[in-house]
Enzyme design. Structure first.
Site, PDB file in Angstrom:
ATOM      1  N   ASP A 144       0.821  -1.216   0.000  1.00  0.00           N
ATOM      2  CA  ASP A 144       0.000   0.000   0.000  1.00  0.00           C
ATOM      3  C   ASP A 144       0.861   1.275   0.000  1.00  0.00           C
ATOM      4  OD1 ASP A 144      -2.271   1.547   0.082  1.00  0.00           O
ATOM      5  OD2 ASP A 144      -2.607   1.308   2.226  1.00  0.00           O
ATOM      6  N   CYS A 225     -17.096   8.763   0.366  1.00  0.00           N
ATOM      7  CA  CYS A 225     -16.715   7.627   1.224  1.00  0.00           C
ATOM      8  C   CYS A 225     -16.276   8.125   2.607  1.00  0.00           C
ATOM      9  CB  CYS A 225     -15.595   6.850   0.532  1.00  0.00           C
ATOM     10  SG  CYS A 225     -14.951   5.471   1.487  1.00  0.00           S
TER      11      CYS A 225
END
Ligand code: B12
Length: 319
Positions: A144, A225
């Site tokens: 990530d 979100c």
């Protein structure tokens, strides 16, 4: 450089020994379809203010811009579900951030696995009598933290399918998975196949998202979100139309409701268990933390990404 199956088996077994629950092998190809979809997503502004995604576009599309002679991507999944339950009326932190920062923990494991891969001896091709030492082998790893489409590689490597909530779902473990990749110049004999998409007609995640961030099957608008708003939004305020529904760092709603996620499968990795200091804390108690206390509690946690300013902003937004 060709390599036999035993090498893949030993990589899988070393990965398992390090705690990865799934390992898959994908051929390092240009991600044509995925980068077209990424391009559309960026053009629609669904990246919100995460402009770093666009900056790394070419590398995301062509992994050979990350490693010139890349031949394969080894995708790895680490399971992080732990048994803690949030009280409905208390502020909620997303599961991935209950314990220590996965970047650090998984990076250490990737380093060990990469060194292991680099130290392997390849079987010579029949015409080649000399044994080659795999110091010729190159590896580069990311968790990530690089211009890599972790989910696209996980799909290609058969780790799971991309669910309608856009996270990777493994048929056995569900989606509480951290994904990471080792890019290498090794060409393997066998590569994994993608697994079947089992979302079918299920729309539970799409219907459960209180802000309507899952705008279409398999597509997310980050602007809507809760995870984006509480972690990545660096502004002083969260837009008025966003209701955080009790979440102060990240959000798990779309995965909590997913029928493929299991409460009874838990990791025994203590690093991901809920910090004692955070258990059962009220909004007032969390809001009363000083900056020093915040920095001390979250020194080794992903939560520090939002910084004290973001922490206070998110808590205030619950009012
Ligand atoms: C940017 C980012 C975010 C953004 C955008 C989310 C997103 N869906 O991409 C925000 C801040 C919102 C976010 C939130 C979260 N994130 Co995040 N995030 C990333 C990051 C850094 C890049 C992802 C990316 O490239 N997005 C770009 C968009 C275009 O990708 P996409 O949504 O997958 O879009 C694809 C689909 O729409 C597909 N598509 C289009 N049409 C169709 C049609 C069909 C049929 C199909 C199958 C697909 C499809 O095409 C697109 C391109 O492939 C990755 C790490 C990495 N380097 O990959 C982690 C990553 C995706 N995040 C992760 C996590 C854990 C989360 C959270 C759960 C954290 C939390 N609890 O709050 C939430 C989940 C929210 C959600 N529902 O996605 C994990 C997911 C692990 C998993 N099991 O898949 C990752 C992989 C990090 C990691 N290495 O473990 N994240």
């Amino acid at each position: 450089m060709l390599i036999d199956n035993n090498i893949q088996l030993s990589i899988r077994s070393k990965a398992e020994e390090l705690g990865f629950v799934k390992t898959g092998f994908a051929r390092a190809e240009i991600l044509e379809k995925e980068s077209d979809e990424l391009r559309q997503w960026l053009e629609l502004g669904y990246d919100a203010d995460m402009k770093w995604i666009e900056k790394g576009f070419d590398k995301r599309k062509d992994i050979r811009l990350v490693m010139e002679d890349a031949k394969s991507v080894i995708s790895l999944a680490y399971y992080y579900n732990t048994p803690y339950e949030h009280s409905e009326n208390l502020p909620k932190i997303s599961r991935y951030a209950w314990g220590k920062d996965y970047h650090k923990i998984i990076k250490k494991k990737l380093k060990v696995l990469s060194r292991f891969i680099e130290s392997l001896i390849i079987t010579p091709k029949p015409q080649n009598t000399e044994k080659q030492h795999l110091s010729l082998i190159k590896t580069k790893f990311y968790v990530d933290d690089g211009p890599i489409m972790d989910k696209a590689w996980a799909v290609k490597a058969g780790i799971g399918w991309q669910g309608k909530h856009t996270n990777i779902i493994n048929p056995e473990y569900g989606s509480w998975l951290f994904l990471s990749d080792i890019i290498t110049n090794i060409e393997f004999d066998i590569y994994d196949e993608p697994v079947e998409d089992m979302c079918g007609n299920c729309n539970i995640c799409i219907n459960a998202c209180p802000t309507g961030a899952l705008i279409d099957d398999y597509k997310i608008n980050s602007n809507l979100c809760i995870s984006y708003q509480t972690i990545e939004n660096k502004e002083d305020d969260i837009p008025g139309y966003i209701d955080l529904s009790g979440w102060i760092y990240g959000c798990d709603i779309c995965q909590d409701v997913c029928p493929f996620n299991h409460k009874d499968i838990v990791t025994d990795d203590a690093d991901f268990y809920m910090k004692e200091e955070l258990k059962g804390k009220t909004k007032e108690e969390l809001s009363a933390l000083t900056e020093e206390e915040f920095n001390a509690i979250f020194a080794d946690s992903p939560v520090k990404r939002t910084k004290y300013k973001g922490w206070k902003r998110n808590l205030k937004k619950l009012e």
